[in-house]
Design a protein around this motif. Structure first.
Motif, mmCIF file in Angstrom:
data_model
loop_
_atom_site.group_PDB
_atom_site.id
_atom_site.type_symbol
_atom_site.label_atom_id
_atom_site.label_comp_id
_atom_site.label_asym_id
_atom_site.label_seq_id
_atom_site.Cartn_x
_atom_site.Cartn_y
_atom_site.Cartn_z
ATOM 1 N N TRP A 168 8.999 10.656 5.784
ATOM 2 C CA TRP A 168 8.959 11.171 4.416
ATOM 3 C C TRP A 168 7.861 12.219 4.304
ATOM 4 C CZ3 TRP A 168 11.540 9.155 -0.217
ATOM 5 C CH2 TRP A 168 12.615 8.341 0.112
ATOM 6 N N MET A 169 8.178 13.266 3.594
ATOM 7 C CA MET A 169 7.182 14.329 3.447
ATOM 8 C C MET A 169 7.018 14.689 1.975
ATOM 9 S SD MET A 169 6.505 17.842 5.616
ATOM 10 C CE MET A 169 8.159 18.183 5.962
ATOM 11 N N VAL A 170 5.771 14.956 1.582
ATOM 12 C CA VAL A 170 5.448 15.439 0.241
ATOM 13 C C VAL A 170 5.145 16.916 0.370
ATOM 14 C CG1 VAL A 170 3.956 15.140 -1.757
ATOM 15 C CG2 VAL A 170 4.174 13.295 -0.083
ATOM 16 N N GLU A 171 5.849 17.747 -0.383
ATOM 17 C CA GLU A 171 5.627 19.189 -0.258
ATOM 18 C C GLU A 171 5.428 19.866 -1.614
ATOM 19 O OE1 GLU A 171 7.845 21.071 3.281
ATOM 20 O OE2 GLU A 171 9.211 19.532 2.556
ATOM 21 N N VAL B 125 0.845 -1.199 0.000
ATOM 22 C CA VAL B 125 0.000 0.000 0.000
ATOM 23 C C VAL B 125 0.883 1.253 0.000
ATOM 24 C CG1 VAL B 125 -1.698 1.338 1.319
ATOM 25 C CG2 VAL B 125 -1.948 -1.144 1.131
ATOM 26 N N ARG B 126 1.943 1.219 0.800
ATOM 27 C CA ARG B 126 2.874 2.346 0.852
ATOM 28 C C ARG B 126 3.442 2.621 -0.544
ATOM 29 N NH1 ARG B 126 6.800 4.721 4.982
ATOM 30 N NH2 ARG B 126 8.386 5.561 3.624
ATOM 31 N N ASN B 127 3.819 1.560 -1.214
ATOM 32 C CA ASN B 127 4.351 1.695 -2.572
ATOM 33 C C ASN B 127 3.331 2.337 -3.509
ATOM 34 O OD1 ASN B 127 6.004 0.953 -4.996
ATOM 35 N ND2 ASN B 127 4.219 -0.358 -5.355
ATOM 36 N N ARG B 128 2.097 1.876 -3.417
ATOM 37 C CA ARG B 128 1.073 2.423 -4.323
ATOM 38 C C ARG B 128 0.809 3.901 -4.014
ATOM 39 N NH1 ARG B 128 -0.855 1.847 -9.446
ATOM 40 N NH2 ARG B 128 -1.877 3.854 -9.513
ATOM 41 N N LEU B 129 0.808 4.235 -2.729
ATOM 42 C CA LEU B 129 0.570 5.636 -2.364
ATOM 43 C C LEU B 129 1.696 6.526 -2.898
ATOM 44 C CD1 LEU B 129 -0.783 5.157 1.260
ATOM 45 C CD2 LEU B 129 -2.064 6.089 -0.676
ATOM 46 N N ALA B 130 2.932 6.033 -2.821
ATOM 47 C CA ALA B 130 4.064 6.817 -3.335
ATOM 48 C C ALA B 130 3.898 7.017 -4.841
ATOM 49 C CB ALA B 130 5.380 6.116 -3.025
ATOM 50 N N PHE B 131 3.510 5.949 -5.506
ATOM 51 C CA PHE B 131 3.296 6.027 -6.951
ATOM 52 C C PHE B 131 2.151 6.996 -7.266
ATOM 53 C CE2 PHE B 131 1.522 4.477 -10.956
ATOM 54 C CZ PHE B 131 2.668 4.373 -11.721
ATOM 55 N N GLY B 132 1.069 6.894 -6.479
ATOM 56 C CA GLY B 132 -0.090 7.774 -6.669
ATOM 57 C C GLY B 132 0.271 9.243 -6.506
ATOM 58 N N GLY C 208 2.594 14.469 5.728
ATOM 59 C CA GLY C 208 3.429 13.430 6.337
ATOM 60 C C GLY C 208 3.058 12.090 5.721
ATOM 61 N N PHE C 209 4.015 11.527 4.977
ATOM 62 C CA PHE C 209 3.708 10.321 4.197
ATOM 63 C C PHE C 209 3.344 9.131 5.090
ATOM 64 C CE2 PHE C 209 5.295 6.677 1.495
ATOM 65 C CZ PHE C 209 4.208 6.683 0.640
ATOM 66 N N GLU C 210 4.075 8.950 6.190
ATOM 67 C CA GLU C 210 3.757 7.805 7.057
ATOM 68 C C GLU C 210 2.386 7.960 7.705
ATOM 69 O OE1 GLU C 210 6.771 9.109 6.881
ATOM 70 O OE2 GLU C 210 7.742 7.377 5.943
#
Ligand code: 4AD
Ligand code: MG
Length: 463
Positions: A245-248, A138-145, A434-436
């Motif tokens: 990990w953070m998405v900004e 799921v983490r992988n898919r969210l990163a891809f998304g 916050g990615f986690e």
């Protein structure tokens, strides 16, 4: 021979004269009729493939003593319709190889259920459990998304530095980076002489890529960063990591409302994307980890988020019929208990709180005309609390300079940041997710330490 991923065999669900799979034995069961049944998993999906081995198979005789839970194997044979009730497929092994055995006396993953606390002690092996396989898929898919969402919108993925001299959030949570000899620190007039350090300056690990992100938003219009961030905050909670990990995203020509619109669209997109691409894993979480999870996600995907002014939020909390540990007062940070109350009791849905008091927010947020508040926003999710923090940025040179002085920030070190307001300044805004915490929310996992492969927390950087 090339091998096929188990995921493909199970989803296609058609017979095949000969295939090879490779993976790890989850269980072995021997029948009286001279057969062994192996459940093999290769991490490509939650389900195992069943392998039936006739004891007369030559290679079985060779490897039988090593075939245990945890062993790694290659299995070759026809893929046939299973006799079992699930109407799936199974492999009738004609050949089997054990690459590496796993002694049942010492291999720790023998039981069906281990506590997450126990599994944290063996973080190098916990990936081989159903839960951690599902979390990481799921983490992988969210990163891809995340990449898909922004790239489809024309945002540019920007790599901001890990080592930096600035403390973006001003909270003093920087991990220091140095090559100075800690047993013999050079000093001038009693003060550490950073001129002799590797970078000739005091440096640390980044707490946020935002400030550098802003420089590129002021050229490419819309960018996003997605990388590791580090905070030396001594929080022992189920929501904090020292390395996360953070998405900004950072966008020129956006105001605070545009920023909130994007944040809401982004979260909804990621839920939809995970729901459609990780259905099997999410059903597992719904059934085994967090009952009601999928129902919750659908609510979030469909309903609009609530938007409430900080001042109004404090008023609502003041009227609440509950005893908070921290009394809600204008000018104070919202505590986790307040965030929960707003999203779970008052609004029963995700909430965006905006226009916070200037005093409790970093220097870079745009001042409102009232002279007391800044254009900040936090997104709060039920059961989780804050997942996003963002703001419109101060784009007026003089006001920004004044705020830096008020907050005792070294002007010299931020001259480059001030320059963005001297040359072609423009309204702009952004946020950090916050990615986690996102992975926690989507999977329903209780503890943030269980949604990152190797958690870093106070007194713990093992593995
Ligand atoms: O609210 P924060 O501190 O905001 C910033 O760093 C801004 N510079 C972001 C921006 O505007 N570009 O952090 C953003 C998010 C939080 O909402 C939270 O989800 C997550 O990062 N976060 C953490 N996650 C795990 N462990 C920690 N110690 C975290 N600290 C923040
Ligand atoms: Mg925050």
């Amino acid at each position: 021979m090339k091998h096929t991923k188990i995921n493909k065999l199970i989803t296609e669900n058609i017979e095949h004269p000969e295939i090879t799979v490779k993976g790890w034995v989850r269980t072995r069961r021997d029948s009286k009729g001279g057969f062994s049944f192996l459940e093999v998993n290769d991490g490509s999906c939650l389900k195992n493939i069943q392998v039936v081995v006739d004891h007369s198979v030559e290679t079985f005789q060779k490897y039988a003593s090593q075939l245990h839970t945890g062993s790694s194997v290659a299995v070759c044979g026809p893929l046939v319709r299973s006799q079992g009730k699930e109407q799936g497929v199974e492999i009738q092994a004609k050949e089997i190889t054990v690459y590496g055995g796993a002694n049942p006396e010492s291999y720790p993953l023998q039981k069906k259920h281990h506590s997450f606390e126990f599994l944290r002690e063996i973080a190098h092996l916990r990936a081989r459990t159903n839960t951690f396989g599902a979390v990481m898929r799921v983490r992988n898919r969210l990163a891809f998304g995340i990449h898909k969402f922004f790239n489809d919108k024309g945002f540019v993925y920007l790599h901001t530095p890990i080592i930096t001299a600035g403390d973006c959030e001003g909270a003093g949570e920087l991990f220091q980076v140095t090559t100075l000899d800690l047993n013999n620190i050079p000093r001038v007039n009693g003060k550490i002489d950073y001129k002799q350090d590797f970078f000739g300056d005091k440096t640390g690990l980044t707490v946020s890529g935002q400030l550098q992100g802003e420089t590129y938003a002021m050229a490419l219009s819309e960018i996003y960063t997605f990388g590791p961030t580090f905070r030396a905050e001594n929080s022992h909670t189920s929501r904090h990591l020292a390395e996360f990990w953070m998405v900004e995203p950072e966008m020129a020509f956006y105001d605070l409302n545009d920023d909130m619109d994007l944040a809401e669209e982004f979260i909804k997109y990621l839920f939809h994307d995970a729901l459609s691409h990780c259905a099997e894993d999410l059903e597992f979480f719904d059934a085994r980890i967090h009952p009601g999870l999928l129902e919750n996600h659908r609510l979030i995907c469909d309903a609009p988020f609530e938007r409430v002014d900080y001042t109004k939020a404090i008023e609502l909390l003041g009227k609440a019929n509950v005893k908070f540990t921290y009394a809600p007062e204008w000018g104070c940070n919202l505590q986790a208990e307040h965030e929960h109350y707003l999203s779970e009791t008052v609004f029963k849905r995700p909430v965006m709180v905006f226009n916070y008091p200037e005093k409790i927010k970093p220097f870079y947020m745009k001042a409102n005309e009232d002279g007391k508040t800044v254009r900040a926003m936090d997104v709060l999710l039920p059961k989780l609390g804050e997942i996003i923090g963002g703001s419109q940025r101060e784009d007026d040179y003089d006001i920004l300079l004044q705020r830096m002085r008020d907050k005792d920030i070294e002007e010299k070190e931020y001259q480059w940041y001030l320059d963005l307001r001297r040359f072609g300044s423009a309204p702009h805004a952004g946020f950090g997710l916050g990615f986690e915490r996102l992975v926690q929310f989507v999977t329903g996992m209780e503890n943030i330490r269980d949604v990152i492969p190797f958690p870093r927390t106070p007194k713990n950087a093992k593995f």
